[in-house]
Design a protein around this motif. Sequence first.
Motif, mmCIF file in Angstrom:
data_model
loop_
_atom_site.group_PDB
_atom_site.id
_atom_site.type_symbol
_atom_site.label_atom_id
_atom_site.label_comp_id
_atom_site.label_asym_id
_atom_site.label_seq_id
_atom_site.Cartn_x
_atom_site.Cartn_y
_atom_site.Cartn_z
ATOM 1 N N ASP A 370 -11.842 38.267 -30.656
ATOM 2 C CA ASP A 370 -12.708 37.514 -29.572
ATOM 3 C C ASP A 370 -14.127 36.884 -30.199
ATOM 4 O O ASP A 370 -14.519 35.995 -30.269
ATOM 5 N N LEU A 371 -14.386 37.988 -30.899
ATOM 6 C CA LEU A 371 -15.775 37.680 -31.649
ATOM 7 C C LEU A 371 -15.688 36.819 -32.690
ATOM 8 O O LEU A 371 -16.358 35.791 -32.805
ATOM 9 N N ALA A 372 -14.467 36.469 -33.455
ATOM 10 C CA ALA A 372 -13.962 35.595 -34.557
ATOM 11 C C ALA A 372 -13.760 34.347 -33.899
ATOM 12 O O ALA A 372 -14.257 33.146 -34.320
ATOM 13 N N GLN A 373 -13.425 34.323 -32.654
ATOM 14 C CA GLN A 373 -13.007 32.884 -32.053
ATOM 15 C C GLN A 373 -14.552 32.320 -31.649
ATOM 16 O O GLN A 373 -14.623 31.120 -31.654
ATOM 17 N N LEU A 374 -15.614 33.234 -31.207
ATOM 18 C CA LEU A 374 -16.641 32.759 -30.846
ATOM 19 C C LEU A 374 -17.588 32.121 -32.189
ATOM 20 O O LEU A 374 -17.998 31.132 -32.121
ATOM 21 N N LEU A 375 -17.555 32.746 -33.157
ATOM 22 C CA LEU A 375 -18.266 32.769 -34.457
ATOM 23 C C LEU A 375 -17.777 31.604 -35.255
ATOM 24 O O LEU A 375 -18.204 30.688 -36.041
ATOM 25 N N GLU A 376 -16.202 31.509 -35.506
ATOM 26 C CA GLU A 376 -15.717 30.477 -36.250
ATOM 27 C C GLU A 376 -14.579 29.787 -35.101
ATOM 28 O O GLU A 376 -13.150 30.173 -35.550
ATOM 29 N N PRO A 377 -14.841 29.170 -34.330
ATOM 30 C CA PRO A 377 -13.594 28.472 -33.299
ATOM 31 C C PRO A 377 -12.686 27.766 -34.132
ATOM 32 O O PRO A 377 -11.515 27.659 -33.853
#
Length: 387
Positions: A370-377
């Motif tokens: 989820d963090l990766a989705q936010l930072l690197e969509p």
Amino acid sequence: MDDGAQQTRSARRPGRVVGRVLGIPVYLNPSMLLLAVLVTVVYGGYAEAELGLVAPYAYAIGFGFVVCLLGSVLLHELGHALTARRYGIGVRGITLELLGGYTEMDRDAPSPRVDALVSLAGPAVSLVLGAAATAAAFALPDRTVVGEIAFQLAVSNVLIAIFNVLPGLPLDGGRALRAGLWALLKDRHRATEVAAWAGRGIAVLTGLAVLTLYWLQLLTVFGLLFIMLVAFTLWQGAGQSIRLARMSRRFPLVDLGALARPLFAVPSGTPLAEAQRRAGAADRAGDALAVADAGGRLVALVDVAGAAAVPAERRPWVAVDTVARDLGRVPALPLGLTGEQVVRAVQAHPGAQYVVTSGEDVVGVLHVADLAQLLEPRRAGRRPATG
């Protein structure tokens, strides 16, 4: 070559600790052994052919040159490290690897001026070493072992200094360029991205130049391959800098309270299939599955990857406890951390899940996906979705 000089929390494995210098851990990456063998063989062959030394002694001299070269790279990195310390930036360690080394720091420079000073300290040390070795080479007799080593050290240190001040990330000169752009644009992330694209330009020009030299028969196959490896490493390092700059720009969007998934607890011993059925029936299939003891106290967190690895037909017979991790062993992130602090904590303790706490209470679970989705969509959109 110093391939990036300073990094804050490197993603690379540092290697094996070989000692400490002024309290700073020094790591030796296994790739450095490859360089040591190559330089020993090449320089040993040169000493055998040009200086008339017998093979064992010639290759011993080649190994001695490797040691001197490693010492030069270490001093280069100490230039960065000690300058960073001078301005209150902690140093986690120095790593020596195939194409040089890098210094890992615990945070970024607080201002463009400090960034520039820390960046240029390494090339300055290499330049001083090159000047000293040049003076020694002129003072020593020609065609002697010590004279040849002094000459080679002079050439290598001067080349290291000149190459590293080229204005493109991940080189030291790229960090200095970034510092200047940061002062001009008042935007560190934008300055990093511009300096990184300059680094990609240098990588392309390096590749074209080495191909031209090889075509003109001014470079051996070994030289061609080695410098192409350098160019490829520059391209990759510049790409990583671009990626990190874009991620950093999104740090203010990180809100642990919003990102944390609520917990759905089931009693210890519940079959995995039943736990998943209950979560689905309660319309909470996206929540983090946890395990509670007889008193209702949370004791473990179900590992998403571990649960997914259990075949569907076996899930009625597998208790959630067998695919769960004791709550005390799951890294914790307290509410209130900034985006940068969250990312640093995740980098320091890599994992798939993190419990989010408020005081002594667990209020949710952060999935790193989820963090990766936010930072690197854009990158996250190309990966398969995970629980």
